[in-house]
Design an enzyme around this catalytic site. Structure first.
Site, PDB file in Angstrom:
ATOM      1  N   ASN A  71       0.868  -1.179   0.000  1.00  0.00           N
ATOM      2  CA  ASN A  71       0.000   0.000   0.000  1.00  0.00           C
ATOM      3  C   ASN A  71       0.905   1.230   0.000  1.00  0.00           C
ATOM      4  O   ASN A  71       1.490   1.574   1.015  1.00  0.00           O
ATOM      5  CB  ASN A  71      -0.888  -0.031   1.255  1.00  0.00           C
ATOM      6  CG  ASN A  71      -1.756   1.207   1.383  1.00  0.00           C
ATOM      7  OD1 ASN A  71      -1.791   2.053   0.481  1.00  0.00           O
ATOM      8  ND2 ASN A  71      -2.463   1.325   2.493  1.00  0.00           N
ATOM      9  N   TRP A  72       0.996   1.836  -1.162  1.00  0.00           N
ATOM     10  CA  TRP A  72       1.918   2.981  -1.295  1.00  0.00           C
ATOM     11  C   TRP A  72       1.364   4.243  -0.638  1.00  0.00           C
ATOM     12  O   TRP A  72       2.058   5.237  -0.520  1.00  0.00           O
ATOM     13  CB  TRP A  72       2.206   3.262  -2.767  1.00  0.00           C
ATOM     14  CG  TRP A  72       2.972   2.189  -3.484  1.00  0.00           C
ATOM     15  CD1 TRP A  72       3.294   0.942  -3.013  1.00  0.00           C
ATOM     16  CD2 TRP A  72       3.518   2.262  -4.811  1.00  0.00           C
ATOM     17  NE1 TRP A  72       3.997   0.248  -3.957  1.00  0.00           N
ATOM     18  CE2 TRP A  72       4.154   1.029  -5.075  1.00  0.00           C
ATOM     19  CE3 TRP A  72       3.528   3.249  -5.807  1.00  0.00           C
ATOM     20  CZ2 TRP A  72       4.790   0.764  -6.284  1.00  0.00           C
ATOM     21  CZ3 TRP A  72       4.158   2.977  -7.017  1.00  0.00           C
ATOM     22  CH2 TRP A  72       4.788   1.750  -7.249  1.00  0.00           C
ATOM     23  N   LYS A  73       0.089   4.208  -0.290  1.00  0.00           N
ATOM     24  CA  LYS A  73      -0.576   5.374   0.298  1.00  0.00           C
ATOM     25  C   LYS A  73      -0.382   6.607  -0.595  1.00  0.00           C
ATOM     26  O   LYS A  73      -0.340   6.453  -1.819  1.00  0.00           O
ATOM     27  CB  LYS A  73      -0.082   5.580   1.731  1.00  0.00           C
ATOM     28  CG  LYS A  73      -0.216   4.293   2.572  1.00  0.00           C
ATOM     29  CD  LYS A  73      -0.028   4.485   4.031  1.00  0.00           C
ATOM     30  CE  LYS A  73      -0.207   3.139   4.733  1.00  0.00           C
ATOM     31  NZ  LYS A  73      -0.158   3.235   6.183  1.00  0.00           N
ATOM     32  N   HIS A 161      -9.487   0.998   4.914  1.00  0.00           N
ATOM     33  CA  HIS A 161      -8.207   1.219   5.608  1.00  0.00           C
ATOM     34  C   HIS A 161      -8.436   2.173   6.782  1.00  0.00           C
ATOM     35  O   HIS A 161      -9.253   3.091   6.695  1.00  0.00           O
ATOM     36  CB  HIS A 161      -7.179   1.795   4.636  1.00  0.00           C
ATOM     37  CG  HIS A 161      -5.798   1.771   5.216  1.00  0.00           C
ATOM     38  ND1 HIS A 161      -5.361   2.721   6.106  1.00  0.00           N
ATOM     39  CD2 HIS A 161      -4.771   0.897   5.058  1.00  0.00           C
ATOM     40  CE1 HIS A 161      -4.110   2.433   6.461  1.00  0.00           C
ATOM     41  NE2 HIS A 161      -3.736   1.333   5.843  1.00  0.00           N
ATOM     42  N   GLU A 163      -6.840   4.592   7.779  1.00  0.00           N
ATOM     43  CA  GLU A 163      -6.639   6.006   7.451  1.00  0.00           C
ATOM     44  C   GLU A 163      -7.869   6.588   6.756  1.00  0.00           C
ATOM     45  O   GLU A 163      -8.175   7.774   6.908  1.00  0.00           O
ATOM     46  CB  GLU A 163      -5.359   6.161   6.617  1.00  0.00           C
ATOM     47  CG  GLU A 163      -4.127   5.986   7.491  1.00  0.00           C
ATOM     48  CD  GLU A 163      -2.923   5.372   6.802  1.00  0.00           C
ATOM     49  OE1 GLU A 163      -2.871   5.365   5.560  1.00  0.00           O
ATOM     50  OE2 GLU A 163      -2.027   4.884   7.526  1.00  0.00           O
ATOM     51  N   GLU A 231      -5.123  -4.884  10.567  1.00  0.00           N
ATOM     52  CA  GLU A 231      -4.121  -3.842  10.787  1.00  0.00           C
ATOM     53  C   GLU A 231      -4.433  -3.099  12.081  1.00  0.00           C
ATOM     54  O   GLU A 231      -5.293  -2.194  12.091  1.00  0.00           O
ATOM     55  CB  GLU A 231      -4.126  -2.851   9.620  1.00  0.00           C
ATOM     56  CG  GLU A 231      -3.798  -3.472   8.289  1.00  0.00           C
ATOM     57  CD  GLU A 231      -3.242  -2.452   7.301  1.00  0.00           C
ATOM     58  OE1 GLU A 231      -2.153  -2.695   6.779  1.00  0.00           O
ATOM     59  OE2 GLU A 231      -3.878  -1.400   7.085  1.00  0.00           O
ATOM     60  N   GLY A 237       2.656   2.386  10.846  1.00  0.00           N
ATOM     61  CA  GLY A 237       3.634   3.468  10.721  1.00  0.00           C
ATOM     62  C   GLY A 237       4.338   3.835  12.015  1.00  0.00           C
ATOM     63  O   GLY A 237       4.990   4.880  12.090  1.00  0.00           O
ATOM     64  N   SER A 275       3.548  -1.971  10.350  1.00  0.00           N
ATOM     65  CA  SER A 275       4.997  -2.007  10.608  1.00  0.00           C
ATOM     66  C   SER A 275       5.638  -3.335  10.219  1.00  0.00           C
ATOM     67  O   SER A 275       6.570  -3.804  10.887  1.00  0.00           O
ATOM     68  CB  SER A 275       5.292  -1.681  12.080  1.00  0.00           C
ATOM     69  OG  SER A 275       4.887  -0.358  12.374  1.00  0.00           O
ATOM     70  N   GLY A 296       2.954  -1.088   4.271  1.00  0.00           N
ATOM     71  CA  GLY A 296       2.924   0.329   3.958  1.00  0.00           C
ATOM     72  C   GLY A 296       4.307   0.839   3.602  1.00  0.00           C
ATOM     73  O   GLY A 296       4.802   0.650   2.486  1.00  0.00           O
ATOM     74  N   GLY A 297       4.972   1.471   4.566  1.00  0.00           N
ATOM     75  CA  GLY A 297       6.246   2.130   4.311  1.00  0.00           C
ATOM     76  C   GLY A 297       7.273   1.269   3.595  1.00  0.00           C
ATOM     77  O   GLY A 297       7.935   1.730   2.651  1.00  0.00           O
TER      78      GLY A 297
HETATM   79  P1  13P Z   1       3.137   0.491   7.634  1.00  0.00           P
HETATM   80  O1  13P Z   1       3.657  -0.787   7.068  1.00  0.00           O
HETATM   81  O2  13P Z   1       3.850   1.700   7.135  1.00  0.00           O
HETATM   82  O3  13P Z   1       3.042   0.422   9.125  1.00  0.00           O
HETATM   83  O4  13P Z   1       1.635   0.671   7.106  1.00  0.00           O
HETATM   84  C1  13P Z   1       0.765  -0.385   7.207  1.00  0.00           C
HETATM   85  C2  13P Z   1      -0.444  -0.077   6.433  1.00  0.00           C
HETATM   86  O5  13P Z   1      -1.204   0.802   6.795  1.00  0.00           O
HETATM   87  C3  13P Z   1      -0.688  -0.840   5.217  1.00  0.00           C
HETATM   88  O6  13P Z   1      -1.970  -0.632   4.730  1.00  0.00           O
END
Ligand code: 13P
Length: 313
Positions: A71-73, A161, A163, A231, A237, A275, A296-297
């Protein structure tokens, strides 16, 4: 009877094409237009509900094939997005399907979807979006429908998600409507859920996850058209990760819920997200009922994402 038919090409993920096949000759679809999708490598698997579509989720030995989704966000411009996707495709093409041991999906921002659809076309890396509107079209400024995503070349879409739930106040009912919209156009919905830090502190993790599961999943969800991503909000994050015992407890509950609610719930892919890094992926991916990761990251680095993919048991 409608059967799931998948292409087994050694490298590529088998896709359900929903070809109608005559009884007794399962490798030969009745419709000549579908013949191009069928070859000696094409295997029929099992009956599926009429009209069901999705992405095949079983490994060659019948176990659940893990899914590693990035997930590149809200990250990525054209140049670096193309470079990242190209590098992943290059790496994946060098592996056999058996060697890779997982399916790969990238979910870049909407601005890059059309461009990256060309980069990953017909290859081992799938394309997904990060959200969709529940309706097919209309006066909804700034939104993108599931049909548009399918048209852009997506096979997956993340819905619910945390977010989106936090930034846009999305509730379970909306998440479910988005997942239904995804299913309607043949997209696989990656439905996210997870407890907030305060809920965890109050010992409500399992209750929250159960409520979100029941509220966010369409009744017609199947292991082919849906993936669940657990999640924990506090782990996203932050570098904080639940213990493997905590992950196992939630995933065991999700498996039980899926088994009760869905006819093929034992095959539903249950991802962990929050994470996930190259350094902890092997431990997390080895947990019972963890069938992959939503990253994510670390998905913004081809090397890290690839290392996570390579950590699948
Ligand atoms: P991180 O891997 O950056 O913690 O993000 C997880 C995430 O929200 C994937 O959708």
């Amino acid at each position: 009877m409608r059967l799931w038919v998948g292409l087994r090409t050694g490298r590529e993920e088998a896709r359900i094409i929903g070809a109608r096949v005559p009884p007794g000759n399962p490798e030969m679809p009745a419709n000549p237009a579908e013949k191009r999708l069928v070859s000696a490598r094409c295997v029929c698997y099992e009956p599926a509900p009429e009209g069901s579509t999705g992405v095949f989720a079983m490994a060659d030995d019948g176990s659940i094939r893990p899914l590693i989704a990035g997930n590149w966000k809200m990250n990525g411009r054209r140049a670096d997005g193309v470079a990242l996707a190209r590098e992943l495709v290059r790496q994946a093409r060098r592996s056999t399907r058996a060697d890779l041991r997982c399916d790969l999906v990238i979910c870049p921002p909407a601005t890059l979807l059309t461009m990256l659809a060309e980069v990953v076309a017909d290859g081992p890396v799938g394309l997904g979006a990060q959200d969709c509107h529940p309706l097919a079209s209309g006066a909804h400024t700034g939104d993108v429908s599931a049909a548009m995503l399918a048209d852009a070349g997506c096979r997956y879409v993340i819905v619910g998600h945390s977010e989106r739930r936090t930034d846009h106040g999305e509730r379970d009912e909306q998440v479910r409507a988005k997942a239904e919209a995804a299913h309607t156009v043949g997209l696989c919905a990656i439905v996210c859920l997870g407890e907030a830090e305060a809920e965890r502190a109050r010992g409500e993790t399992l209750a929250v996850v159960e409520r979100q599961f029941r509220g966010s999943l369409p009744v017609a969800a199947t292991a082919a058209n849906t993936v669940i991503a657990y999640e924990p909000v506090w782990a996203i994050g932050t570098g904080k990760v639940p213990t493997t015992a905590e992950i196992a407890a939630v995933h065991a509950q999700l498996r039980a819920l899926a088994g009760n609610q869905m006819t093929d719930g034992q095959r539903l892919r249950l991802l962990y997200g929050g994470s996930v890094k190259a350094g902890n992926a092997a431990e997390i991916l080895a947990v019972a009922n963890v069938n992959g990761a939503l990253v994510g990251g670390a998905s913004l680095s081809a090397g890290d994402f690839w290392a996570i993919a390579r950590s699948c048991p």
